[in-house]
Write a protein that holds these residues in place. Sequence first.
Motif, PDB file in Angstrom:
ATOM      1  N   ARG A  94      33.533  30.381  50.955  1.00 43.55           N
ATOM      2  CA  ARG A  94      34.703  31.013  51.578  1.00 43.55           C
ATOM      3  C   ARG A  94      34.725  30.771  53.086  1.00 43.55           C
ATOM      4  N   GLY A  99      41.347  37.059  47.860  1.00 45.08           N
ATOM      5  CA  GLY A  99      40.948  37.346  46.484  1.00 45.08           C
ATOM      6  C   GLY A  99      39.939  38.473  46.368  1.00 45.08           C
ATOM      7  N   LEU A 101      36.971  38.870  47.470  1.00 41.37           N
ATOM      8  CA  LEU A 101      36.243  39.296  48.680  1.00 41.37           C
ATOM      9  C   LEU A 101      37.058  40.344  49.443  1.00 41.37           C
ATOM     10  N   ASP A 129      32.058  36.836  34.335  1.00 37.09           N
ATOM     11  CA  ASP A 129      31.459  36.123  35.480  1.00 37.09           C
ATOM     12  C   ASP A 129      30.985  37.066  36.596  1.00 37.09           C
ATOM     13  N   PHE A 176      36.833  28.025  47.712  1.00 37.38           N
ATOM     14  CA  PHE A 176      36.824  27.208  46.495  1.00 37.38           C
ATOM     15  C   PHE A 176      35.588  27.523  45.669  1.00 37.38           C
ATOM     16  N   LYS A 177      35.691  27.114  44.402  1.00 41.72           N
ATOM     17  CA  LYS A 177      34.590  27.321  43.456  1.00 41.72           C
ATOM     18  C   LYS A 177      34.124  25.964  42.958  1.00 41.72           C
ATOM     19  N   SER A 201      40.931  25.615  41.358  1.00 41.11           N
ATOM     20  CA  SER A 201      39.625  26.158  41.746  1.00 41.11           C
ATOM     21  C   SER A 201      39.485  26.341  43.262  1.00 41.11           C
ATOM     22  N   CYS A 202      40.576  26.086  43.993  1.00 39.82           N
ATOM     23  CA  CYS A 202      40.556  26.263  45.456  1.00 39.82           C
ATOM     24  C   CYS A 202      41.699  27.193  45.864  1.00 39.82           C
ATOM     25  N   ARG A 219      48.617  33.392  39.391  1.00 46.37           N
ATOM     26  CA  ARG A 219      48.052  34.745  39.293  1.00 46.37           C
ATOM     27  C   ARG A 219      49.080  35.792  39.724  1.00 46.37           C
TER      28      ARG A 219
HETATM   29  N1  UDP Z   1      37.605  30.699  41.225  1.00 47.27           N
HETATM   30  C1  UDP Z   1      37.627  29.819  40.157  1.00 47.27           C
HETATM   31  N2  UDP Z   1      37.242  30.252  38.927  1.00 47.27           N
HETATM   32  C2  UDP Z   1      36.817  31.514  38.700  1.00 47.27           C
HETATM   33  C3  UDP Z   1      36.806  32.426  39.783  1.00 47.27           C
HETATM   34  C4  UDP Z   1      37.194  31.988  41.021  1.00 47.27           C
HETATM   35  O1  UDP Z   1      37.982  28.650  40.316  1.00 47.27           O
HETATM   36  O2  UDP Z   1      36.464  31.844  37.553  1.00 47.27           O
HETATM   37  C5  UDP Z   1      37.993  30.245  42.560  1.00 47.27           C
HETATM   38  C6  UDP Z   1      39.301  30.842  43.009  1.00 47.27           C
HETATM   39  O3  UDP Z   1      40.384  30.000  42.675  1.00 47.27           O
HETATM   40  C7  UDP Z   1      39.127  30.924  44.501  1.00 47.27           C
HETATM   41  C8  UDP Z   1      37.623  31.128  44.684  1.00 47.27           C
HETATM   42  O4  UDP Z   1      37.021  30.684  43.484  1.00 47.27           O
HETATM   43  O5  UDP Z   1      39.481  29.688  45.107  1.00 47.27           O
HETATM   44  C9  UDP Z   1      37.231  32.556  44.965  1.00 47.27           C
HETATM   45  O6  UDP Z   1      37.778  33.366  43.976  1.00 47.27           O
HETATM   46  P1  UDP Z   1      37.642  34.969  44.044  1.00 47.27           P
HETATM   47  O7  UDP Z   1      36.199  35.343  43.941  1.00 47.27           O
HETATM   48  O8  UDP Z   1      38.372  35.453  45.222  1.00 47.27           O
HETATM   49  O9  UDP Z   1      38.242  35.496  42.702  1.00 47.27           O
HETATM   50  P2  UDP Z   1      39.751  35.635  42.202  1.00 47.27           P
HETATM   51  O10 UDP Z   1      40.513  36.354  43.259  1.00 47.27           O
HETATM   52  O11 UDP Z   1      40.186  34.219  42.001  1.00 47.27           O
HETATM   53  O12 UDP Z   1      39.588  36.394  40.926  1.00 47.27           O
END
Ligand code: UDP
Length: 254
Positions: A94, A99, A101, A129, A176-177, A201-202, A219
Motif C-alpha cells: 500500500r 479499502g 486499511l 483470507d 495492489f495484491k 488486483s490493484c 465493488r
Molecule cells: N485485493 C485482491 N484480492 C483480494 C483482496 C485484496 O486483489 O482478495 C487487492 C485489492 O484490489 C486492493 C488491495 O489488494 O488493490 C488491498 O485490498 P484491501 O485489503 O483494501 O481489501 P478490499 O478493500 O479490496 O477488500
Amino acid sequence: MARRRQIYEGKAKVIFEGPEPGTLVQYFKDDATAFNNQKRGTITGKGVLNNRISEYLMTRIGEIGVPTHFVRRLNMREQLIKEVEIIPIEVVVRNVAAGSLSKRLGIPEGQTLPRSIIEYYYKSDELDDPMVGEEHITAFGWSSPQELDEMVAMSLRINDFLSGLFFGVGIRLIDFKIEYGRHYANEDMRIVLADEISPDSCRLWDLQTNEKMDKDRFRRDMDNIAEAYQEVARRLGILPESGPSDIKGPQVMQ
Ligand code: UDP
C-alpha cells in the motif's frame, strides 16, 4: 483443438494443463467477485484486458530482473505460465490509504501513507483470507523466513517500479495484491512472482481526477467498469484491438 485438462478454477481465472511438462495455461474469465464471493457479476471483456495488462506488467517486471511465472501470451484470453507451487499468502503493498486499511484503522481514503506498507493475508476462502503477520507465516510453515525476506524485497521493488510506470501514464498506484510461487527447475527452487497483476488486483486512480480505474468500480456498483480497465490498457499502449506490430508502449502524459 482438444480441450486441455482443467487443473483449477478460481473466481476470475481457470488453470489448464500446459502443452509441455512444467507449464500451465492461465485463462482469464470475465467473471468478477467481491466481498468474499457475496457479490458476483460479469464485466464483459475484462478477461481479455486483464490478460493483456498482466502480460505487459509481468514482462516489464521480468525485464528489471524480478523472476515471474509468465512465459508468453497465447491468445486473447490465455497465457502460458510456468508451473509453480503457490505460497498461500497474498502480499498487499500500500502507498495510499484505501479499502480495508481505511476501514480497519480509520484513515481517510486517499491519504498518502508515511511509507509503503506491506501486509499479508492467508489465502483461505473458508476463512475469508484473514490478515496474518510474519510470525504466523513462518510458525505455520506457509513460507520460510528466507522466502518471506525474498518476497518482501521483491514486493518493494515491484512497488517502486510499478508506481513509476503508472505515474508515467497519469495513474496513481494506490495499492495492489500479489502472489508468489516456488518454481522448481533441476535441483533449484526459486521464488517467482505468480498469479496476475491487473485492475482486478490493484487500486489505480487517475492522477488528475482521482477517478477509480480498477475493481472498486465493481465493488461500489459504479458504471463503466470495462471502460476504466480499457483506459488503463490504452494508457499503457496495449489495447487488445492493436496487433503486436502496433503496440506503441506507454503513452507519456504531459
Ligand atoms: N485485493 C485482491 N484480492 C483480494 C483482496 C485484496 O486483489 O482478495 C487487492 C485489492 O484490489 C486492493 C488491495 O489488494 O488493490 C488491498 O485490498 P484491501 O485489503 O483494501 O481489501 P478490499 O478493500 O479490496 O477488500
